[in-house]
Write an enzyme that holds these catalytic residues in place. Structure first.
Site, mmCIF file in Angstrom:
data_model
loop_
_atom_site.group_PDB
_atom_site.id
_atom_site.type_symbol
_atom_site.label_atom_id
_atom_site.label_comp_id
_atom_site.label_asym_id
_atom_site.label_seq_id
_atom_site.Cartn_x
_atom_site.Cartn_y
_atom_site.Cartn_z
ATOM 1 C CD GLU A 84 -2.558 1.026 1.825
ATOM 2 O OE1 GLU A 84 -3.614 2.222 2.623
ATOM 3 O OE2 GLU A 84 -3.111 -0.075 2.275
ATOM 4 C CE LYS A 258 -6.464 -0.814 5.458
ATOM 5 N NZ LYS A 258 -5.582 -0.042 4.429
ATOM 6 C CG ASP A 274 -0.118 -15.669 12.334
ATOM 7 O OD1 ASP A 274 -1.032 -15.153 11.682
ATOM 8 O OD2 ASP A 274 -0.418 -16.844 13.313
ATOM 9 C CG HIS A 372 -3.589 6.892 -1.094
ATOM 10 N ND1 HIS A 372 -2.740 5.674 0.373
ATOM 11 C CD2 HIS A 372 -4.038 6.226 -1.472
ATOM 12 C CE1 HIS A 372 -3.743 4.966 -1.340
ATOM 13 N NE2 HIS A 372 -3.947 4.918 -1.237
#
Length: 419
Positions: A84, A258, A274, A372
């Protein structure tokens, strides 16, 4: 695409190269695709084949290095694996803006993981609960005997909890797993002690598995951003408003958290840990009050500066799994310079707090899309077919026009080439 069959007897016994050839044969994708999958980058086919089943290739993700971080007084470079745009840059910017106040300060609890044993058909569960608590020393002997190496390293069984849920008993083994993530250790203990627990309770053991809500293994970070570093009171107050929105509304909190995990998961993935375990624990912890809320907390100190804190479960380790079998993960740990899982957990939670600061500041000022999409413009240029020096030219043009779309990039690329 319809395949002639998905039944391939003995597929798992083939080498990665032979499996790939079989898949290419069944899908008809051709030599170009086969060559692409056969190039496993910096992971050998043999190493990949030990990590998961039915390997045919690898998926390489970019690894960026976050700079500017000071964590507990130490300068720290942090490798991050993510696809991202803007994630790595966000951490760099957030860390730079709190250097004047000393960067990030962190803390951890002991690395205790929870194993759960489900007991069903217990005739008198409340009575049995006390019997099991009285058997603590016997339970400890059984658990510690399953992993003498962990015991030698200073870990092992620490405590016992027994809960009555509906008509079942749920036993929690609290285990100090030291520098391991701990899943294998606690699962083995649960398996070993389950028959005794069933006998003592008069019931039958069912599930025997760790919990990914690792709320006894917490990592914490705090930092202060001076007003002159972030742009003044108006920016601070807008960020606080954004935080309050996330703390009361699960729809906002899901995206807010998030954003935290953008940073957390990138470091967890780069070090071969993990990501799913960390993410599951984080989101469950965010809902521990009965409502899903912000993982971070934001306030104003006596001088009017913005202060942020993050506390979350951090079940990560330095031994076992891909942290040892994946060469890139090992090299990322070398870049970090960490010698124990405690230091790694501190770094990860600091990155999560930095990521949250950057996202809230972007939302409160220019909006998330401006920064972004500026970073995303190169991806759009590549999607449009730009090559070499064309990529930077087209990306800059898209940002200047304020329209970062593939169709606009294609038109600009065609004009450039015609010229």
């Amino acid at each position: 695409m319809a395949h002639s069959t998905s039944r391939i007897p003995g597929f798992y016994q083939l080498s990665p190269a032979d499996r790939l050839a079989k898949v290419i044969e069944l899908t008809g994708m051709g030599e170009t695709v086969q060559a692409h999958f056969a190039d496993m980058g910096n992971v050998s086919p043999e190493a990949a084949d030990t990590m998961i089943e039915n390997v045919i290739g690898t998926l390489n993700l970019p690894i960026g290095v976050a700079t500017n971080l000071i964590i507990d007084g130490d300068e720290q470079l942090v490798p991050m694996a993510t696809e991202e745009s803007s994630v790595v840059a966000a951490v760099c910017n957030a860390a730079r803006q709190c250097r004047a106040s000393g960067g990030f300060h962190t803390d951890t609890s002991t690395p205790v993981m929870i194993a759960q044993i489900q007991l069903v058909e217990v005739p008198n569960p409340e009575f049995a609960r006390l019997k099991l608590l009285e058997a603590r020393e016997q339970i400890q002997r059984i658990c510690d005997a399953t992993d003498p190496v962990l015991l030698q390293l200073g870990g092992g069984f620490r405590d016992l909890e027994v809960r009555v849920l509906d008509d079942m008993l749920v036993v929690h083994l609290l285990v100090d797993v030291r520098d391991a993530m701990g899943a294998n250790a606690v699962n083995s203990m649960a398996e070993a002690v389950a028959p005794s627990l069933a006998a003592w309770s008069g019931g039958k053991s069912q599930l025997r598995i760790l919990s990914n809500l690792a709320d006894r293994r917490l990592a914490r970070a705090r930092a202060t951003w001076h007003l002159d570093e972030i742009g003044g009171e108006a920016v601070r107050d807008s960020m606080l408003s954004a935080y309050r929105f996330a703390d009361v509304d699960p729809y906002r909190a899901a995206t807010h958290n998030k954003g935290i995990m953008n940073g957390v998961s990138a470091v967890v993935l780069a070090t071969g840990n993990d990501t799913r375990a960390v993410e599951a624990g984080a989101h469950a912890y965010a809902a521990r009050t009965g409502q899903y809320r912000s993982l971070t907390h934001w306030e104003v100190d006596a001088e009017g500066n913005l202060t942020g804190t993050l506390e979350m479960p951090m079940p990560i380790g330095l031994v076992g799994g891909a942290t040892r079998s994946h060469p890139t993960a090992r090299y990322c740990l070398d870049i970090l310079g960490v010698e124990n899982a405690d230091r790694l957990a501190r770094i990860v939670v600091a990155v999560g707090l930095a990521q949250n600061f950057a996202a809230m500041k972007a939302l409160a000022t220019t909006g998330i899309q401006k920064g972004h999409m500026a970073l995303h413009a190169k991806n759009i240029a590549l999607m449009a077919g730009a090559e070499g020096e064309e990529v930077a030219y087209i990306a800059d043009l898209l940002v200047q026009q304020g329209t970062v779309r593939v169709d606009v990039a294609q038109a600009a690329l065609e004009k450039l080439r015609n010229a």
